[in-house]
Motif scaffolding. Structure first.
Motif, PDB file in Angstrom:
ATOM      1  N   GLN A  10      40.014   4.597  31.107  1.00 33.35           N
ATOM      2  CA  GLN A  10      40.370   3.306  31.686  1.00 33.35           C
ATOM      3  C   GLN A  10      40.545   2.261  30.590  1.00 33.35           C
ATOM      4  OE1 GLN A  10      40.712   2.283  35.126  1.00 33.35           O
ATOM      5  NE2 GLN A  10      41.486   0.416  34.140  1.00 33.35           N
ATOM      6  N   VAL A  11      41.640   1.533  30.673  1.00 28.75           N
ATOM      7  CA  VAL A  11      41.872   0.369  29.811  1.00 28.75           C
ATOM      8  C   VAL A  11      41.975  -0.846  30.714  1.00 28.75           C
ATOM      9  CG1 VAL A  11      43.493  -0.777  28.255  1.00 28.75           C
ATOM     10  CG2 VAL A  11      43.005   1.672  27.982  1.00 28.75           C
ATOM     11  N   THR A  12      41.131  -1.822  30.479  1.00 24.69           N
ATOM     12  CA  THR A  12      41.140  -3.049  31.264  1.00 24.69           C
ATOM     13  C   THR A  12      41.339  -4.227  30.326  1.00 24.69           C
ATOM     14  OG1 THR A  12      39.633  -2.079  32.889  1.00 24.69           O
ATOM     15  CG2 THR A  12      39.890  -4.476  32.912  1.00 24.69           C
TER      16      THR A  12
ATOM     17  N   GLU B 113      48.964  -6.727  32.086  1.00 25.32           N
ATOM     18  CA  GLU B 113      49.769  -5.692  32.746  1.00 25.32           C
ATOM     19  C   GLU B 113      49.632  -4.320  32.092  1.00 25.32           C
ATOM     20  OE1 GLU B 113      50.832  -8.696  31.669  1.00 25.32           O
ATOM     21  OE2 GLU B 113      52.887  -8.576  30.875  1.00 25.32           O
ATOM     22  N   ASP B 114      48.925  -4.233  30.983  1.00 22.71           N
ATOM     23  CA  ASP B 114      48.643  -2.935  30.365  1.00 22.71           C
ATOM     24  C   ASP B 114      47.415  -2.275  31.001  1.00 22.71           C
ATOM     25  OD1 ASP B 114      49.483  -4.414  27.220  1.00 22.71           O
ATOM     26  OD2 ASP B 114      50.727  -3.036  28.400  1.00 22.71           O
ATOM     27  N   THR B 115      46.723  -2.991  31.866  1.00 26.57           N
ATOM     28  CA  THR B 115      45.547  -2.435  32.530  1.00 26.57           C
ATOM     29  C   THR B 115      45.931  -1.234  33.381  1.00 26.57           C
ATOM     30  OG1 THR B 115      44.379  -4.550  32.580  1.00 26.57           O
ATOM     31  CG2 THR B 115      43.733  -2.896  34.216  1.00 26.57           C
ATOM     32  N   ALA B 116      45.279  -0.116  33.126  1.00 23.72           N
ATOM     33  CA  ALA B 116      45.592   1.128  33.835  1.00 23.72           C
ATOM     34  C   ALA B 116      44.648   2.226  33.353  1.00 23.72           C
ATOM     35  CB  ALA B 116      47.039   1.550  33.573  1.00 23.72           C
ATOM     36  N   VAL B 117      44.712   3.347  34.034  1.00 21.74           N
ATOM     37  CA  VAL B 117      44.099   4.564  33.515  1.00 21.74           C
ATOM     38  C   VAL B 117      45.146   5.246  32.648  1.00 21.74           C
ATOM     39  CG1 VAL B 117      43.073   6.790  34.043  1.00 21.74           C
ATOM     40  CG2 VAL B 117      42.586   4.813  35.505  1.00 21.74           C
ATOM     41  N   TYR B 118      44.783   5.537  31.432  1.00 19.89           N
ATOM     42  CA  TYR B 118      45.697   6.164  30.484  1.00 19.89           C
ATOM     43  C   TYR B 118      45.360   7.653  30.381  1.00 19.89           C
ATOM     44  CZ  TYR B 118      47.601   1.713  28.982  1.00 19.89           C
ATOM     45  OH  TYR B 118      48.250   0.502  28.949  1.00 19.89           O
ATOM     46  N   HIS B 119      46.379   8.471  30.604  1.00 21.06           N
ATOM     47  CA  HIS B 119      46.223   9.916  30.549  1.00 21.06           C
ATOM     48  C   HIS B 119      47.002  10.481  29.373  1.00 21.06           C
ATOM     49  CE1 HIS B 119      44.450  10.453  34.602  1.00 21.06           C
ATOM     50  NE2 HIS B 119      45.180   9.388  34.898  1.00 21.06           N
ATOM     51  N   CYS B 120      46.418  11.464  28.743  1.00 23.33           N
ATOM     52  CA  CYS B 120      47.099  12.235  27.716  1.00 23.33           C
ATOM     53  C   CYS B 120      47.566  13.539  28.356  1.00 23.33           C
ATOM     54  CB  CYS B 120      46.125  12.517  26.578  1.00 23.33           C
ATOM     55  SG  CYS B 120      46.756  13.586  25.280  1.00 23.33           S
ATOM     56  N   ALA B 121      48.701  14.035  27.902  1.00 25.38           N
ATOM     57  CA  ALA B 121      49.210  15.292  28.446  1.00 25.38           C
ATOM     58  C   ALA B 121      49.941  16.059  27.364  1.00 25.38           C
ATOM     59  CB  ALA B 121      50.130  15.018  29.626  1.00 25.38           C
ATOM     60  N   ALA B 122      50.024  17.365  27.559  1.00 27.63           N
ATOM     61  CA  ALA B 122      50.675  18.244  26.593  1.00 27.63           C
ATOM     62  C   ALA B 122      51.832  18.968  27.251  1.00 27.63           C
ATOM     63  CB  ALA B 122      49.667  19.247  26.037  1.00 27.63           C
ATOM     64  N   SER B 123      52.874  19.175  26.451  1.00 27.20           N
ATOM     65  CA  SER B 123      54.060  19.884  26.937  1.00 27.20           C
ATOM     66  C   SER B 123      54.487  20.917  25.916  1.00 27.20           C
ATOM     67  CB  SER B 123      55.193  18.884  27.154  1.00 27.20           C
ATOM     68  OG  SER B 123      56.415  19.562  27.383  1.00 27.20           O
ATOM     69  N   ALA B 124      54.860  22.093  26.405  1.00 26.49           N
ATOM     70  CA  ALA B 124      55.368  23.139  25.515  1.00 26.49           C
ATOM     71  C   ALA B 124      56.851  22.943  25.217  1.00 26.49           C
ATOM     72  CB  ALA B 124      55.140  24.514  26.141  1.00 26.49           C
ATOM     73  N   TYR B 125      57.426  21.868  25.730  1.00 24.18           N
ATOM     74  CA  TYR B 125      58.846  21.581  25.530  1.00 24.18           C
ATOM     75  C   TYR B 125      59.116  21.329  24.050  1.00 24.18           C
ATOM     76  CZ  TYR B 125      63.406  19.501  26.539  1.00 24.18           C
ATOM     77  OH  TYR B 125      64.736  19.240  26.592  1.00 24.18           O
ATOM     78  N   ILE B 126      60.259  21.824  23.585  1.00 24.91           N
ATOM     79  CA  ILE B 126      60.680  21.554  22.207  1.00 24.91           C
ATOM     80  C   ILE B 126      61.400  20.211  22.212  1.00 24.91           C
ATOM     81  CG2 ILE B 126      62.102  22.294  20.275  1.00 24.91           C
ATOM     82  CD1 ILE B 126      61.709  25.165  21.249  1.00 24.91           C
ATOM     83  N   GLY B 127      60.801  19.220  21.557  1.00 26.96           N
ATOM     84  CA  GLY B 127      61.334  17.873  21.628  1.00 26.96           C
ATOM     85  C   GLY B 127      60.287  16.968  22.230  1.00 26.96           C
ATOM     86  N   LEU B 128      60.709  16.022  23.029  1.00 28.49           N
ATOM     87  CA  LEU B 128      59.760  15.086  23.634  1.00 28.49           C
ATOM     88  C   LEU B 128      59.481  15.416  25.085  1.00 28.49           C
ATOM     89  CD1 LEU B 128      61.021  11.747  22.065  1.00 28.49           C
ATOM     90  CD2 LEU B 128      58.981  13.058  21.464  1.00 28.49           C
ATOM     91  N   GLY B 129      60.486  15.872  25.795  1.00 25.29           N
ATOM     92  CA  GLY B 129      60.301  16.270  27.175  1.00 25.29           C
ATOM     93  C   GLY B 129      60.328  15.113  28.153  1.00 25.29           C
TER      94      GLY B 129
END
Length: 123
Positions: free
Chosen positions: A118-120, A89-105
């Motif tokens: 891709q993680v298969t 169930e961890d199979t998916a396309v994994y994306h990284c993203a950036a946020s200018a939010y202070i904290g986690l967002g």
């Protein structure tokens, strides 16, 4: 703005591990919270993990707690997602993203996205 590129995906058997990397360029990565998201075919995108600018705060999706670890090396402008005990169930396309939010967002605070890796996981 910041650009991010993910690497490290692949094919792994259930129970295995992968380390995903996200390298940022364009702006000082320490000015951004960084997150990992995933999307499987036919499913909604999930907010998997996040790390604050300094690395002091982290967030994990309940289903990955204890199995995934997010970390960052600001000197290398890189964020990592170490995945262990992988499940199908961890199979998916994994994306990284950036946020200018202070904290986690929230997911809506992330505006700079990579193309994904891709993680298969085979059972």
């Amino acid at each position: 703005q910041v650009q991010v590129v993910e690497t490290g995906g692949g094919f792994v058997q259930a129970g295995g591990s992968l380390r995903l990397s996200c390298t940022a360029s364009g702006r000082t990565v320490s000015n951004y919270a960084m997150g990992w998201f995933r999307q499987a075919p036919g499913k909604e995108r999930e907010y998997v993990a996040a790390i604050s600018r300094s690395g002091g705060w982290t967030y994990y999706l309940d289903s990955v707690k204890g199995r995934f670890t997010i970390s960052r090396d600001n000197a290398k402008s890189t964020v990592y997602l170490q995945t262990e005990s992988l499940k199908s169930e961890d199979t998916a396309v994994y994306h990284c993203a950036a946020s200018a939010y202070i904290g986690l967002g929230l997911p809506s605070d992330y505006h700079y996205w990579g193309q994904g890796t891709q993680v298969t996981v085979s059972s």
